[in-house]
Design a protein around this motif. Structure first.
Motif, PDB file in Angstrom:
ATOM      1  N   MET A 228       4.341   6.284  -4.289  1.00 26.85           N
ATOM      2  CA  MET A 228       4.382   4.971  -2.952  1.00 26.85           C
ATOM      3  C   MET A 228       5.536   4.303  -3.745  1.00 26.85           C
ATOM      4  SD  MET A 228       1.074   2.602  -2.467  1.00 26.85           S
ATOM      5  CE  MET A 228       1.779   1.654  -2.027  1.00 26.85           C
ATOM      6  N   VAL A 229       6.440   3.072  -3.035  1.00 27.12           N
ATOM      7  CA  VAL A 229       6.440   1.749  -4.218  1.00 27.12           C
ATOM      8  C   VAL A 229       5.803   0.987  -3.070  1.00 27.12           C
ATOM      9  CG1 VAL A 229       9.346   2.670  -4.039  1.00 27.12           C
ATOM     10  CG2 VAL A 229       8.847   1.615  -1.659  1.00 27.12           C
ATOM     11  N   PRO A 230       5.743  -0.569  -3.622  1.00 26.64           N
ATOM     12  CA  PRO A 230       5.011  -1.810  -3.392  1.00 26.64           C
ATOM     13  C   PRO A 230       5.387  -1.800  -1.936  1.00 26.64           C
ATOM     14  CG  PRO A 230       6.288  -2.276  -5.374  1.00 26.64           C
ATOM     15  CD  PRO A 230       6.421  -0.950  -5.263  1.00 26.64           C
ATOM     16  N   THR A 231       4.696  -2.198  -0.822  1.00 24.02           N
ATOM     17  CA  THR A 231       4.280  -1.841   0.702  1.00 24.02           C
ATOM     18  C   THR A 231       3.719  -3.367   1.322  1.00 24.02           C
ATOM     19  OG1 THR A 231       4.754   0.646   0.595  1.00 24.02           O
ATOM     20  CG2 THR A 231       3.784  -1.124   2.789  1.00 24.02           C
ATOM     21  N   PHE A 232       4.692  -4.252   2.126  1.00 22.12           N
ATOM     22  CA  PHE A 232       3.653  -5.283   2.666  1.00 22.12           C
ATOM     23  C   PHE A 232       2.362  -4.752   3.361  1.00 22.12           C
ATOM     24  CE2 PHE A 232       3.150  -8.795   5.769  1.00 22.12           C
ATOM     25  CZ  PHE A 232       3.030  -9.955   5.113  1.00 22.12           C
ATOM     26  N   MET A 233       1.135  -4.769   2.985  1.00 20.92           N
ATOM     27  CA  MET A 233      -0.059  -5.051   4.647  1.00 20.92           C
ATOM     28  C   MET A 233      -0.804  -5.940   4.566  1.00 20.92           C
ATOM     29  SD  MET A 233      -1.304  -1.863   2.102  1.00 20.92           S
ATOM     30  CE  MET A 233      -3.000  -0.720   3.350  1.00 20.92           C
ATOM     31  N   HIS A 234      -1.203  -5.658   5.755  1.00 20.04           N
ATOM     32  CA  HIS A 234      -2.482  -6.511   6.244  1.00 20.04           C
ATOM     33  C   HIS A 234      -4.028  -6.406   5.692  1.00 20.04           C
ATOM     34  CE1 HIS A 234      -4.172  -8.928   9.172  1.00 20.04           C
ATOM     35  NE2 HIS A 234      -3.309  -9.514   9.886  1.00 20.04           N
ATOM     36  N   PRO A 235      -4.301  -7.930   5.567  1.00 17.34           N
ATOM     37  CA  PRO A 235      -5.466  -8.057   4.441  1.00 17.34           C
ATOM     38  C   PRO A 235      -6.552  -7.167   5.431  1.00 17.34           C
ATOM     39  CG  PRO A 235      -5.010 -10.085   5.116  1.00 17.34           C
ATOM     40  CD  PRO A 235      -3.626  -9.026   5.585  1.00 17.34           C
ATOM     41  N   ASN A 236      -6.479  -7.189   6.610  1.00 19.16           N
ATOM     42  CA  ASN A 236      -7.775  -6.741   7.258  1.00 19.16           C
ATOM     43  C   ASN A 236      -7.808  -5.054   7.506  1.00 19.16           C
ATOM     44  OD1 ASN A 236      -7.783  -9.301   8.227  1.00 19.16           O
ATOM     45  ND2 ASN A 236      -7.585  -8.709  10.244  1.00 19.16           N
ATOM     46  N   GLU A 237      -6.599  -4.709   6.565  1.00 19.80           N
ATOM     47  CA  GLU A 237      -6.191  -3.168   6.378  1.00 19.80           C
ATOM     48  C   GLU A 237      -7.159  -2.823   5.458  1.00 19.80           C
ATOM     49  OE1 GLU A 237      -2.107  -1.319   7.225  1.00 19.80           O
ATOM     50  OE2 GLU A 237      -1.693  -2.424   6.585  1.00 19.80           O
ATOM     51  N   VAL A 238      -7.146  -3.817   3.726  1.00 15.67           N
ATOM     52  CA  VAL A 238      -7.823  -3.390   3.043  1.00 15.67           C
ATOM     53  C   VAL A 238      -8.589  -3.316   2.618  1.00 15.67           C
ATOM     54  CG1 VAL A 238      -7.892  -4.336   0.153  1.00 15.67           C
ATOM     55  CG2 VAL A 238      -5.730  -3.965   0.990  1.00 15.67           C
ATOM     56  N   LEU A 239      -9.426  -4.377   3.616  1.00 14.39           N
ATOM     57  CA  LEU A 239     -10.628  -5.178   4.187  1.00 14.39           C
ATOM     58  C   LEU A 239     -11.393  -3.549   5.127  1.00 14.39           C
ATOM     59  CD1 LEU A 239     -10.918  -8.894   4.781  1.00 14.39           C
ATOM     60  CD2 LEU A 239     -11.596  -6.981   2.540  1.00 14.39           C
TER      61      LEU A 239
END
Length: 442
Positions: A228-239
């Motif tokens: 993958m290349v850098p991607t914008f994510m919502h912090p909720n996805e990580v948590l």
């Protein structure tokens, strides 16, 4: 996107007739849980243990840690991993058993990416996981092709841990939580003036993804992050289960799946949102091998941060050595765009503490938080109980362990005492935000 985490605080874990949670007590039917784990025909041996803070127990080789959780709407908690169906993480209601984890430990075989935990005694202070009540899955597999490899994918045992954590999480699916944490960020372009007047901050994550062969790296929605290349994510996805830990990095640098689920730095940014900062979200980057790949990722990160209107950034690196080039390149690229940047990482200053801390440095990287020296020597006395096989620390090439040293001898002594580098302490440097280490000037 709105995520509700319903928390159930575990005061005690016991084995009993029915897997359930009541009045702070998590009860596990050991045989039923083992039968569930053994449904994977690749597992040749499995046993369950319970350990708690202060127990004089040593665990080695430790491979993974997961917090037991369950989604209330029936979706799998780790999409692309525990189920091939892909659904979005970070929204709806998730129930979590707090104060405990599922630890995955090899019955015999370890590798470069595995570590050690002491639940009590002098060694307990070196890892956050000694503070938790832990359900310990000790297992072995038929993956003979990698038993003698220093670098192991550990797929079968890691997947078993993820599935077991979800299995245990089901105990609280239909219960009313003791506490509900709500995580919600307004869309970036729809925030009110009180928020937008605050400095915009992005959190840049660099999970471990350097292995070009698939199966070793951290996964996002089941996808190998090397691809993958850098991607914008919502912090909720990580948590909320979008990312699982990999099986490639010196162990004190590792971010376990439990770490991703509870990422303290993200939670602190949430707490400051609307008060001192405008938390814009997460730029999910990666760590690469070739110089051009590193430069490409840095360009992506800086462009996204600038487009989002960030005035500040925090960059966190999972690993050290070669990844330091990605880490510093990213900081420099952000600073070149006028974005004030703080870095979070550990350092490798040698056993004497006098070596250059990172492989590469730059004068623009002038605000770096150190989470410890991976090469620091740690000496630990024998433990009366060992879960797993302590000899793996010396025999199997664990980072921080060795079979022979002309001065120090083997990492594992005949009486069961240990001398090793901090490298081998499971998630010991806690770049995610657990770290209690401090710096001193002399």
């Amino acid at each position: 996107m709105k995520l509700e985490l319903g928390n159930f605080y575990v005061e005690e874990i016991v084995f009993g007739e029915k897997t359930s949670f009541k009045d702070g007590v998590l009860t596990i039917n050991k045989q039923e849980a083992l039968d569930y784990v053994m449904e994977d025909e690749n597992i040749t041996h499995a046993e369950l243990h319970i350990v708690k803070p202060g127990d004089m127990v040593r665990l080695c080789p430790v491979k993974e840690a997961i917090e037991p959780r369950i989604k209330l709407d029936g979706r799998t908690y780790f999409p692309g991993v525990t189920d091939e169906e892909l659904t979005r993480c970070g929204e709806g209601r998730t129930h979590a058993l707090k104060g405990c984890s599922v630890l995955v430990v090899g019955k015999h075989w370890g590798g470069f990416q595995d570590g050690l935990i002491d639940m009590g005694g002098e060694g307990a202070k070196y890892t956050y996981y000694s503070t938790l009540k832990n359900i310990v899955l000790v297992g072995d597999t038929n993956e003979d092709f990698e038993k003698n490899e220093q670098q192991k994918k550990n797929k079968t045992l890691r997947w078993a841990g993820h599935k077991l954590a979800e299995y245990i999480g089901k105990t609280v699916k239909d219960m009313e939580p003791q506490e509900i944490e709500t995580y919600e960020l307004e869309p970036v372009t729809q925030r009110n003036d009180e928020v937008t007047k605050l400095p915009g901050v992005v959190f840049v994550m660099q999970p471990q993804s350097q292995m070009e062969e698939l199966g070793y790296n951290d996964l996002v929605y089941g996808w190998d992050m090397n691809r993958m290349v850098p991607t914008f994510m919502h912090p909720n996805e990580v948590l909320d289960g979008a990312i699982i830990s990999g099986s490639f990095m010196p162990c004190s640098s590792k971010w376990s799946t439990y770490d991703f689920q509870n990422f303290p730095a993200l939670k602190r940014l949430y707490a400051e949102h609307g008060k001192t900062v405008n938390f814009l979200g997460v730029i999910m980057s990666n760590l690469n091998v070739a110089l051009q790949q590193k430069q490409r990722s840095a360009l992506f990160v800086a462009q996204m941060a600038k487009t989002l209107g960030a005035q500040g950034a925090i960059v966190a690196e999972e690993g050290y050595g070669n990844p330091d080039a990605d880490f510093i390149a990213c900081i420099v690229a952000l600073e070149n765009e006028g974005i004030k940047t703080v870095g979070l990482t550990n350092e490798c200053t040698g056993r004497d503490g006098f070596s250059q801390p990172l492989v590469t440095l730059d004068e623009k990287a002038n605000a770096i938080v150190s989470c410890g020296n991976v090469s620091e020597l740690i000496e630990l006395p024998p433990m009366p109980v060992v879960l797993g096989e302590l000899e793996a620390l010396a025999r199997d090439g664990l980072s921080g362990g060795w079979a022979g040293d002309e001065i120090l001898g083997s990492s594992v002594k005949a009486d069961g005492s240990v001398i090793m580098e901090n490298n081998a302490m499971f998630c010991g440097d806690q770049v995610v935000g657990w770290s209690t280490k401090t710096m001193k000037e002399f």
